[in-house]
Design a protein around this motif. Structure first.
Motif, PDB file in Angstrom:
ATOM      1  N   GLY A   1       0.826  -1.256   0.039  1.00 33.58           N
ATOM      2  CA  GLY A   1       0.007   0.148   0.097  1.00 33.58           C
ATOM      3  C   GLY A   1       0.797   1.428   0.142  1.00 33.58           C
ATOM      4  O   GLY A   1       0.050   2.521  -0.154  1.00 33.58           O
ATOM      5  N   ARG A   2       2.090   1.261  -0.052  1.00 29.61           N
ATOM      6  CA  ARG A   2       2.955   2.359   0.128  1.00 29.61           C
ATOM      7  C   ARG A   2       3.655   2.570  -1.168  1.00 29.61           C
ATOM      8  O   ARG A   2       4.402   1.750  -1.654  1.00 29.61           O
ATOM      9  N   PRO A   3       3.798   3.658  -1.757  1.00 26.13           N
ATOM     10  CA  PRO A   3       4.462   3.921  -3.046  1.00 26.13           C
ATOM     11  C   PRO A   3       5.898   3.692  -3.101  1.00 26.13           C
ATOM     12  O   PRO A   3       6.497   4.201  -1.921  1.00 26.13           O
ATOM     13  N   VAL A   4       6.396   3.204  -3.875  1.00 26.62           N
ATOM     14  CA  VAL A   4       7.809   2.940  -3.934  1.00 26.62           C
ATOM     15  C   VAL A   4       8.357   3.716  -5.291  1.00 26.62           C
ATOM     16  O   VAL A   4       9.643   3.775  -5.509  1.00 26.62           O
ATOM     17  N   ALA A   5       7.635   3.899  -6.097  1.00 27.60           N
ATOM     18  CA  ALA A   5       7.736   4.699  -7.247  1.00 27.60           C
ATOM     19  C   ALA A   5       6.574   5.295  -8.049  1.00 27.60           C
ATOM     20  O   ALA A   5       5.387   5.043  -7.529  1.00 27.60           O
ATOM     21  N   TYR A   6       6.585   6.405  -8.700  1.00 29.63           N
ATOM     22  CA  TYR A   6       5.826   7.107  -9.322  1.00 29.63           C
ATOM     23  C   TYR A   6       6.068   7.723 -10.733  1.00 29.63           C
ATOM     24  O   TYR A   6       7.168   7.743 -11.148  1.00 29.63           O
ATOM     25  N   LEU A   7       4.994   8.090 -11.383  1.00 29.76           N
ATOM     26  CA  LEU A   7       5.070   8.689 -12.701  1.00 29.76           C
ATOM     27  C   LEU A   7       3.795   9.536 -12.828  1.00 29.76           C
ATOM     28  O   LEU A   7       2.740   9.544 -12.352  1.00 29.76           O
ATOM     29  N   LEU A   8       4.195  10.876 -13.512  1.00 21.94           N
ATOM     30  CA  LEU A   8       3.467  11.879 -13.590  1.00 21.94           C
ATOM     31  C   LEU A   8       3.492  12.144 -14.967  1.00 21.94           C
ATOM     32  O   LEU A   8       4.635  12.078 -15.683  1.00 21.94           O
ATOM     33  N   ALA A   9       2.236  12.509 -15.508  1.00 24.87           N
ATOM     34  CA  ALA A   9       2.174  13.029 -17.073  1.00 24.87           C
ATOM     35  C   ALA A   9       1.175  14.052 -17.271  1.00 24.87           C
ATOM     36  O   ALA A   9       0.547  14.440 -16.308  1.00 24.87           O
ATOM     37  N   GLU A  10       1.280  14.647 -18.462  1.00 25.52           N
ATOM     38  CA  GLU A  10       0.681  15.773 -18.803  1.00 25.52           C
ATOM     39  C   GLU A  10       0.284  15.854 -20.272  1.00 25.52           C
ATOM     40  O   GLU A  10       1.084  15.216 -21.081  1.00 25.52           O
ATOM     41  N   PRO A  11      -0.734  16.052 -20.789  1.00 22.20           N
ATOM     42  CA  PRO A  11      -1.156  16.042 -22.181  1.00 22.20           C
ATOM     43  C   PRO A  11      -0.229  17.347 -22.758  1.00 22.20           C
ATOM     44  O   PRO A  11      -0.348  18.321 -22.191  1.00 22.20           O
TER      45      PRO A  11
ATOM     46  N   HIS B   1       2.906  13.732 -22.308  1.00 21.62           N
ATOM     47  CA  HIS B   1       4.358  13.821 -21.944  1.00 21.62           C
ATOM     48  C   HIS B   1       4.563  13.347 -20.266  1.00 21.62           C
ATOM     49  O   HIS B   1       3.883  13.815 -19.645  1.00 21.62           O
ATOM     50  N   VAL B   2       5.811  12.508 -20.203  1.00 20.87           N
ATOM     51  CA  VAL B   2       5.985  12.139 -18.837  1.00 20.87           C
ATOM     52  C   VAL B   2       6.959  13.310 -18.445  1.00 20.87           C
ATOM     53  O   VAL B   2       7.854  13.360 -18.753  1.00 20.87           O
ATOM     54  N   GLU B   3       6.349  13.791 -17.373  1.00 20.12           N
ATOM     55  CA  GLU B   3       6.731  14.853 -16.420  1.00 20.12           C
ATOM     56  C   GLU B   3       7.896  14.410 -15.631  1.00 20.12           C
ATOM     57  O   GLU B   3       9.140  14.801 -15.514  1.00 20.12           O
ATOM     58  N   GLN B   4       7.542  13.202 -14.989  1.00 20.34           N
ATOM     59  CA  GLN B   4       8.518  12.736 -13.962  1.00 20.34           C
ATOM     60  C   GLN B   4       8.253  11.144 -14.007  1.00 20.34           C
ATOM     61  O   GLN B   4       7.098  10.731 -13.903  1.00 20.34           O
ATOM     62  N   VAL B   5       9.103  10.514 -13.771  1.00 21.97           N
ATOM     63  CA  VAL B   5       9.132   9.103 -13.299  1.00 21.97           C
ATOM     64  C   VAL B   5      10.210   8.803 -12.267  1.00 21.97           C
ATOM     65  O   VAL B   5      11.534   9.039 -12.569  1.00 21.97           O
ATOM     66  N   SER B   6      10.055   8.363 -11.056  1.00 22.59           N
ATOM     67  CA  SER B   6      11.089   7.993 -10.151  1.00 22.59           C
ATOM     68  C   SER B   6      10.859   6.781  -9.454  1.00 22.59           C
ATOM     69  O   SER B   6       9.559   6.359  -8.978  1.00 22.59           O
ATOM     70  N   VAL B   7      11.893   6.050  -9.165  1.00 24.49           N
ATOM     71  CA  VAL B   7      11.900   4.705  -8.458  1.00 24.49           C
ATOM     72  C   VAL B   7      12.820   5.063  -7.423  1.00 24.49           C
ATOM     73  O   VAL B   7      13.880   5.343  -7.372  1.00 24.49           O
ATOM     74  N   HIS B   8      12.239   4.640  -6.016  1.00 24.49           N
ATOM     75  CA  HIS B   8      13.147   4.550  -4.800  1.00 24.49           C
ATOM     76  C   HIS B   8      14.346   3.638  -5.208  1.00 24.49           C
ATOM     77  O   HIS B   8      14.094   2.423  -5.719  1.00 24.49           O
ATOM     78  N   PRO B   9      15.663   4.027  -4.832  1.00 21.62           N
ATOM     79  CA  PRO B   9      16.654   3.030  -5.017  1.00 21.62           C
ATOM     80  C   PRO B   9      16.619   1.770  -4.426  1.00 21.62           C
ATOM     81  O   PRO B   9      17.107   0.893  -4.995  1.00 21.62           O
TER      82      PRO B   9
ATOM     83  N   GLY C   1      -6.302   8.349 -27.479  1.00 20.79           N
ATOM     84  CA  GLY C   1      -5.919   8.792 -28.637  1.00 20.79           C
ATOM     85  C   GLY C   1      -4.762   9.829 -29.154  1.00 20.79           C
ATOM     86  O   GLY C   1      -4.658  10.052 -30.221  1.00 20.79           O
ATOM     87  N   ARG C   2      -3.991   9.560 -28.109  1.00 17.76           N
ATOM     88  CA  ARG C   2      -2.407  10.186 -28.176  1.00 17.76           C
ATOM     89  C   ARG C   2      -1.611   9.541 -29.271  1.00 17.76           C
ATOM     90  O   ARG C   2      -1.763   8.360 -28.832  1.00 17.76           O
ATOM     91  N   TYR C   3      -0.824  10.048 -29.922  1.00 18.73           N
ATOM     92  CA  TYR C   3       0.123   8.975 -30.923  1.00 18.73           C
ATOM     93  C   TYR C   3       1.348   8.528 -30.138  1.00 18.73           C
ATOM     94  O   TYR C   3       2.103   7.788 -30.698  1.00 18.73           O
ATOM     95  N   ALA C   4       1.915   9.289 -29.265  1.00 20.33           N
ATOM     96  CA  ALA C   4       3.201   9.029 -28.485  1.00 20.33           C
ATOM     97  C   ALA C   4       3.298   9.270 -27.163  1.00 20.33           C
ATOM     98  O   ALA C   4       2.392  10.133 -26.646  1.00 20.33           O
ATOM     99  N   LEU C   5       4.177   8.641 -26.575  1.00 23.96           N
ATOM    100  CA  LEU C   5       4.417   9.007 -25.183  1.00 23.96           C
ATOM    101  C   LEU C   5       5.859  10.009 -25.416  1.00 23.96           C
ATOM    102  O   LEU C   5       6.621   9.182 -25.798  1.00 23.96           O
TER     103      LEU C   5
END
Length: 171
Positions: A60-70, A76-84, A107-111
């Motif tokens: 239940g506790r986050p160990v990694a995350y990703l933020l995106a925005e159109p 567009h991936v604004e941030q992706v972080s994984v705890h070491p 319907g977006r053509y790319a990440l």
């Protein structure tokens, strides 16, 4: 590893993950990146409230995350972080796959993402995840604006690239 939407209660924990993940930049002479403050809880909440923030969780506790925005016609991936402590388990790749599925469903053509060209866990890693460098002449106005903000923030002290992963859109 379960991936789910980020909750409001997760937001302070994401800042901790970002700080821990950033420490590895010290090993490649980029202490300024390690010392850069993570997004504030209020800034993170914008992504969470938009439904564009995902967390990989353990018990239940986050160990990694990703933020995106159109941005223009991409996600567009604004941030992706994984705890070491959780690195090298394909968690980052799984988060990217979730974002790619969302982008395709919308319907977006790319990440897309921006990253450091010469840091092993940045551009070379994203290439292994299906991303390719976008030449400057292919940047959309929105991606150019992101690069301009990064440059103003001082990130161009080190070579940066914009990368894209082309998606297959649903039939």
């Amino acid at each position: 590893m379960r991936i789910r939407a980020v909750t409001a209660a997760d937001l302070p924990l994401l800042r901790e993950i970002e700080r821990s993940a950033g420490e590895c930049f010290r090993t490649v002479g980029m202490a300024e990146i390690a010392e850069d403050e993570p997004l504030t809880v209020a800034e993170l909440a914008v992504f969470q409230e938009a439904g564009l923030a995902w967390a990989a969780v353990d018990a239940g506790r986050p160990v990694a995350y990703l933020l995106a925005e159109p941005v223009d016609r991409v996600l567009h991936v604004e941030q992706v972080s994984v705890h070491p402590d959780w690195g090298r388990r394909r968690i980052g790749r799984s988060l990217l796959d979730v974002a790619a599925a969302r982008a395709a469903a919308d319907g977006r053509y790319a990440l897309t993402l921006t990253t450091f060209a010469e840091v092993p866990w940045n551009a070379p890693y994203y290439e292994r995840c299906g991303f390719a460098e976008l030449p400057d002449h292919d940047l959309t106005p929105g991606l150019r604006a992101i690069r301009d903000r990064e440059s103003a923030h001082g990130l161009d002290r080190w070579p940066r690239v914009v990368m894209a992963r082309t998606l297959r859109l649903p039939a």
